[in-house]
Design a protein around this motif. Sequence first.
Motif, short mmCIF file in Angstrom:
data_model
loop_
_atom_site.label_atom_id
_atom_site.label_comp_id
_atom_site.label_asym_id
_atom_site.label_seq_id
_atom_site.Cartn_x
_atom_site.Cartn_y
_atom_site.Cartn_z
N LEU A 73 49.56 13.15 8.19
CA LEU A 73 48.30 12.44 7.97
C LEU A 73 47.09 13.35 8.16
CD1 LEU A 73 49.10 9.05 9.73
CD2 LEU A 73 49.08 9.56 7.28
N ALA A 74 47.14 14.23 9.17
CA ALA A 74 46.04 15.17 9.39
C ALA A 74 45.97 16.19 8.25
CB ALA A 74 46.20 15.87 10.73
N GLY A 75 47.11 16.61 7.74
CA GLY A 75 47.12 17.53 6.60
C GLY A 75 46.52 16.90 5.35
N ILE A 76 46.85 15.64 5.12
CA ILE A 76 46.27 14.93 3.97
C ILE A 76 44.77 14.75 4.17
CG2 ILE A 76 46.23 12.70 2.77
CD1 ILE A 76 49.29 12.55 3.35
N GLY A 77 44.37 14.39 5.39
CA GLY A 77 42.94 14.24 5.68
C GLY A 77 42.19 15.55 5.51
N ALA A 83 38.70 19.10 -0.43
CA ALA A 83 38.41 18.78 -1.83
C ALA A 83 37.00 18.24 -2.00
CB ALA A 83 39.42 17.75 -2.35
N ALA A 84 36.51 17.53 -0.99
CA ALA A 84 35.17 16.95 -1.08
C ALA A 84 34.07 17.96 -0.76
CB ALA A 84 35.06 15.76 -0.14
N THR A 85 34.33 18.88 0.17
CA THR A 85 33.26 19.76 0.65
C THR A 85 33.41 21.23 0.29
OG1 THR A 85 34.35 20.18 2.76
CG2 THR A 85 32.89 18.25 2.63
N ARG A 86 34.64 21.70 0.09
CA ARG A 86 34.93 23.12 -0.13
C ARG A 86 34.47 23.99 1.04
NH1 ARG A 86 38.80 23.21 -3.82
NH2 ARG A 86 38.17 22.19 -5.72
N LEU A 88 35.70 25.70 4.39
CA LEU A 88 36.95 26.03 5.06
C LEU A 88 36.90 25.77 6.56
CD1 LEU A 88 39.80 27.09 4.78
CD2 LEU A 88 38.92 29.39 5.02
N LEU A 89 35.85 26.22 7.23
CA LEU A 89 35.77 26.00 8.68
C LEU A 89 35.69 24.51 9.00
CD1 LEU A 89 35.65 27.21 11.48
CD2 LEU A 89 33.17 27.41 11.22
N GLY A 90 34.93 23.78 8.21
CA GLY A 90 34.85 22.33 8.40
C GLY A 90 36.20 21.66 8.20
N THR A 91 36.98 22.17 7.27
CA THR A 91 38.31 21.63 7.02
C THR A 91 39.21 21.82 8.23
OG1 THR A 91 38.11 22.06 4.66
CG2 THR A 91 40.33 21.77 5.52
N ILE A 92 39.14 23.00 8.83
CA ILE A 92 39.96 23.27 10.02
C ILE A 92 39.56 22.34 11.15
CG2 ILE A 92 40.48 25.01 11.78
CD1 ILE A 92 40.12 27.11 9.50
N VAL A 93 38.25 22.21 11.38
CA VAL A 93 37.77 21.34 12.46
C VAL A 93 38.14 19.89 12.18
CG1 VAL A 93 35.69 20.47 13.59
CG2 VAL A 93 35.92 22.91 13.13
N ALA A 94 37.94 19.43 10.95
CA ALA A 94 38.26 18.05 10.60
C ALA A 94 39.76 17.77 10.74
CB ALA A 94 37.79 17.73 9.18
N MET A 96 42.04 19.40 12.58
CA MET A 96 42.49 19.44 13.97
C MET A 96 41.97 18.25 14.77
SD MET A 96 44.60 21.82 14.20
CE MET A 96 44.86 21.69 15.95
N THR A 97 40.75 17.82 14.47
CA THR A 97 40.22 16.63 15.15
C THR A 97 41.03 15.40 14.76
OG1 THR A 97 38.01 17.61 15.15
CG2 THR A 97 38.15 15.22 15.48
N LEU A 98 41.29 15.25 13.48
CA LEU A 98 42.09 14.12 13.01
C LEU A 98 43.49 14.15 13.62
CD1 LEU A 98 42.25 11.65 11.21
CD2 LEU A 98 42.86 13.15 9.31
N PHE A 99 44.09 15.34 13.69
CA PHE A 99 45.43 15.47 14.28
C PHE A 99 45.42 15.06 15.75
CE2 PHE A 99 48.56 18.25 16.48
CZ PHE A 99 49.70 17.61 16.04
#
Length: 106
Positions: A73-77, A83-86, A88-94, A96-99
């Motif tokens: 689920l965190a990987g999908i999130g 895909a929405a923001t492009r 990379l750092l935000g993706t990692i934070v998002a 890991m936070t979701l996980f």
Amino acid sequence: MSDWYIWSAIVLMTLSTLITRSGFFLFGHAVKLPPRLKHALGYAPAAMAAIIFPDLVTARGVIELSLANPKLLAGIGGAIFFAATRHLLGTIVAGMTLFTVLRWML
């Protein structure tokens, strides 16, 4: 092992990591990569996905494609966020936070 030995190993490993990883930031403008290497580096995201995907779909050594798998689920999130923001750092934070939140909830 003595404390001196451990601390010197930590300092030397930190320095070697900083030197090897900061090279492209410090000298990236001066280094010209050959076209074939640039082309080969284009496959890096697919290779990383192939390495990470098996970990996302397994839990406790068994394939688990369900809503009870927080890694999936965190990987999908994270993929949706990227895909929405492009970003990379935000993706990692998002991701890991979701996980972390999903691990607490599930």
